[in-house]
Design a protein around this motif. Structure first.
Motif, PDB file in Angstrom:
ATOM      1  N   PHE A  53       0.818  -1.212   0.000  1.00 36.65           N
ATOM      2  CA  PHE A  53       0.000   0.000   0.000  1.00 36.65           C
ATOM      3  C   PHE A  53       0.852   1.262   0.000  1.00 36.65           C
ATOM      4  CE2 PHE A  53      -1.997  -3.433   2.519  1.00 36.65           C
ATOM      5  CZ  PHE A  53      -2.847  -3.877   1.511  1.00 36.65           C
ATOM      6  N   ALA A  56       2.486   1.831  -3.563  1.00 35.98           N
ATOM      7  CA  ALA A  56       1.537   2.356  -4.548  1.00 35.98           C
ATOM      8  C   ALA A  56       1.846   3.797  -4.911  1.00 35.98           C
ATOM      9  CB  ALA A  56       0.106   2.250  -4.004  1.00 35.98           C
ATOM     10  N   GLY A  57       2.320   4.596  -3.951  1.00 33.76           N
ATOM     11  CA  GLY A  57       2.589   6.004  -4.215  1.00 33.76           C
ATOM     12  C   GLY A  57       3.612   6.229  -5.314  1.00 33.76           C
ATOM     13  N   TYR A  60       2.694   4.257  -8.787  1.00 34.01           N
ATOM     14  CA  TYR A  60       1.667   4.890  -9.598  1.00 34.01           C
ATOM     15  C   TYR A  60       2.212   6.165 -10.246  1.00 34.01           C
ATOM     16  CZ  TYR A  60      -2.943   6.562 -11.034  1.00 34.01           C
ATOM     17  OH  TYR A  60      -4.022   6.990 -11.774  1.00 34.01           O
ATOM     18  N   LEU A  68      -1.525   9.934  -6.493  1.00 30.89           N
ATOM     19  CA  LEU A  68      -2.657   9.113  -6.076  1.00 30.89           C
ATOM     20  C   LEU A  68      -3.927   9.943  -5.919  1.00 30.89           C
ATOM     21  CD1 LEU A  68      -1.096   6.688  -3.408  1.00 30.89           C
ATOM     22  CD2 LEU A  68      -1.718   6.182  -5.784  1.00 30.89           C
ATOM     23  N   TYR A  72      -7.299   8.600  -7.382  1.00 27.21           N
ATOM     24  CA  TYR A  72      -8.571   8.439  -6.685  1.00 27.21           C
ATOM     25  C   TYR A  72      -9.711   9.095  -7.463  1.00 27.21           C
ATOM     26  CZ  TYR A  72      -5.801   7.083  -2.559  1.00 27.21           C
ATOM     27  OH  TYR A  72      -4.948   6.455  -1.692  1.00 27.21           O
ATOM     28  N   SER A 198       1.306   7.333   1.818  1.00 33.71           N
ATOM     29  CA  SER A 198       1.553   6.893   0.438  1.00 33.71           C
ATOM     30  C   SER A 198       1.122   7.966  -0.555  1.00 33.71           C
ATOM     31  CB  SER A 198       0.800   5.590   0.146  1.00 33.71           C
ATOM     32  OG  SER A 198      -0.603   5.779   0.229  1.00 33.71           O
ATOM     33  N   SER A 202       3.477   9.944  -3.330  1.00 35.89           N
ATOM     34  CA  SER A 202       3.172  10.040  -4.756  1.00 35.89           C
ATOM     35  C   SER A 202       3.323  11.485  -5.238  1.00 35.89           C
ATOM     36  CB  SER A 202       1.746   9.531  -5.031  1.00 35.89           C
ATOM     37  OG  SER A 202       0.761  10.425  -4.562  1.00 35.89           O
ATOM     38  N   ASN A 363      -5.704   2.056  -3.104  1.00 34.76           N
ATOM     39  CA  ASN A 363      -4.346   1.887  -3.638  1.00 34.76           C
ATOM     40  C   ASN A 363      -4.219   0.568  -4.401  1.00 34.76           C
ATOM     41  OD1 ASN A 363      -3.776   4.280  -2.375  1.00 34.76           O
ATOM     42  ND2 ASN A 363      -2.197   3.488  -1.019  1.00 34.76           N
TER      43      ASN A 363
END
Length: 406
Positions: A53, A56-57, A60, A68, A72, A198, A202, A363
């Motif tokens: 998790f 993910a930052g 992505y 992120l 979202y 996270s 990002s 995430n």
């Protein structure tokens, strides 16, 4: 000049600067001081289960060029606004808490005569000036050296503090008792940091790639350095608490200044007065970096959210405005609501616990969209993510139950 490994480091160390704060200096130290070596596997497991998790930052950002927050929004309005509400709801408690702990250490080491409120104002003013003047470039450079200093001095401290284990180093604990149960949940829930960090990473990654496009090549090296480095430091702080305080104190103090005094004394007993000043400076720098990164991150999230909704707006101006609002808001909370700070921190803690599994799901969904799991459930990344989600939902539920029980 080639783009070497040191230049590749950036958002990962900013993550470390934000994560190595209260959860490490306070919680990990307390874990060793009160529970011996019993909770080392717990600390490591909490980090391992949250890895998907947090990765993910930067992952992505590297694969889409977006944060992120934007991701979202692509998932739908509900994920986008949930994140925005979390951000707005946790700002006062989190910034106030980390600033108070930093002020306590600052008072013990630098200005004992100054009030905690005065020290908090000085610290927030310094962070605000640095972020307004230098923006991301200064943030990247400053925190990078702070984290390196902290890591080197803390590892040096453990070498001097190391001694033969003092029994019982696996003490018998009745975990059904609320005081132990609540601490265990809080330790695992906040280790290494709230999931919304996270999102901060990002945003820092997007900014890093904009300034240094070649940094995209080493983003996983940067992330893993910061992430697993904080895991190591959590274990080291637990060991320092064990070697220096285990069996010597009944409980860690709740007051920021009192805790700072005990923390400093711990290092002095481990290193001696000749070398302890190095770690004292590192401890203050560590908490200063936490205030600095928290103060930088929240305005970035809000400005990015506004820019995502209205792309024609000037994101830099919104960020500058909310830097002032966040700093003044954090100081106002400390000045006017210090007596109710525990309630504010509790609210922010509950909000972070309850929303952690929700953000983790968001995430995971974004990672699935960009092929992180290789479109299969039967691989290490997928299985670790599923187990991590079960862990987060389970511990969030247990934390809420512990609040009602308490």
């Amino acid at each position: 000049m080639s783009f070497n490994w040191f230049q590749k480091l950036g958002p990962g160390l900013l993550y470390a600067g934000a994560a190595v704060g209260v959860s490490h200096l306070v919680q990990s130290t307390r874990a060793g001081a009160e529970y011996g070596l019993l909770l080392i596997p717990v600390v490591v497991l909490a980090n391992v289960l949250k890895w998907p998790f947090f990765v993910a930052g930067p992952y992505y950002a590297a694969h889409t060029g977006q944060s992120l927050v934007h991701g979202y929004y692509q998932l739908g309005k509900m994920p986008f606004y949930i994140n925005l509400i979390i951000c707005l709801g946790t700002v006062p408690g989190i910034l106030g808490a980390v600033t108070l702990v930093t002020a306590g250490i600052f008072n013990v080491l630098v200005m004992p005569s100054l009030s905690v409120k005065g020290s908090s104002a000085v610290i927030l003013a310094m962070c605000l000036a640095l972020l307004l003047r230098g923006r991301y470039a200064w943030l990247d450079r400053t925190v990078k050296w702070i984290v390196i200093l902290l890591s080197a001095s803390t590892l040096l401290a453990i070498l001097f503090a190391w001694r033969s284990p003092e029994p019982p180093y696996w003490p018998e604990v009745h975990w059904h008792e609320s005081v132990h149960f609540t601490f265990l949940i809080a330790l695992m829930g906040w280790m290494p940091a709230p999931i919304d960090l996270s999102i901060w990473q990002s945003l820092w990654s997007v900014e890093k790639f904009r300034i240094q496009p070649q940094a995209r090549e080493g983003y996983m090296f940067d992330f893993n350095t910061g992430f697993w480095g904080t895991t190591l430091l959590a274990v080291v702080f637990l060991l320092l608490g064990y070697f220096s305080l285990y069996g010597r104190v009944d409980a860690m103090p709740d007051n920021a200044t009192a805790f700072a005094g005990m923390f400093v004394q711990m290092y002095e007993s481990a290193l001696g007065s000749a070398l302890a000043w190095v770690v004292k400076v590192a401890a203050l720098a560590c908490m200063f970096s936490t205030v600095l990164t928290v103060l930088d991150a929240y305005p970035r999230v809000i400005a990015e959210s506004i820019h995502t909704l209205r792309p024609q707006t000037n994101k830099a101006r919104w960020r500058t405005l909310f830097l002032w609002v966040t700093a003044l808001g954090g100081l106002s909370v400390i000045v006017f609501f210090q007596s109710n700070m525990k309630a504010l921190v509790t609210f922010a803690t509950v909000l972070s616990f309850v929303t952690a599994p929700i953000l983790a799901v968001f995430n995971a969904m974004l990672l699935y969209r960009i092929g992180f799991f290789k479109q299969s459930l039967w691989n290490v990344r997928s299985m670790l993510t599923i187990i991590g989600l079960l862990y987060l939902f389970g511990f969030s539920a247990m934390y809420l139950i512990s609040l009602f029980r308490g």
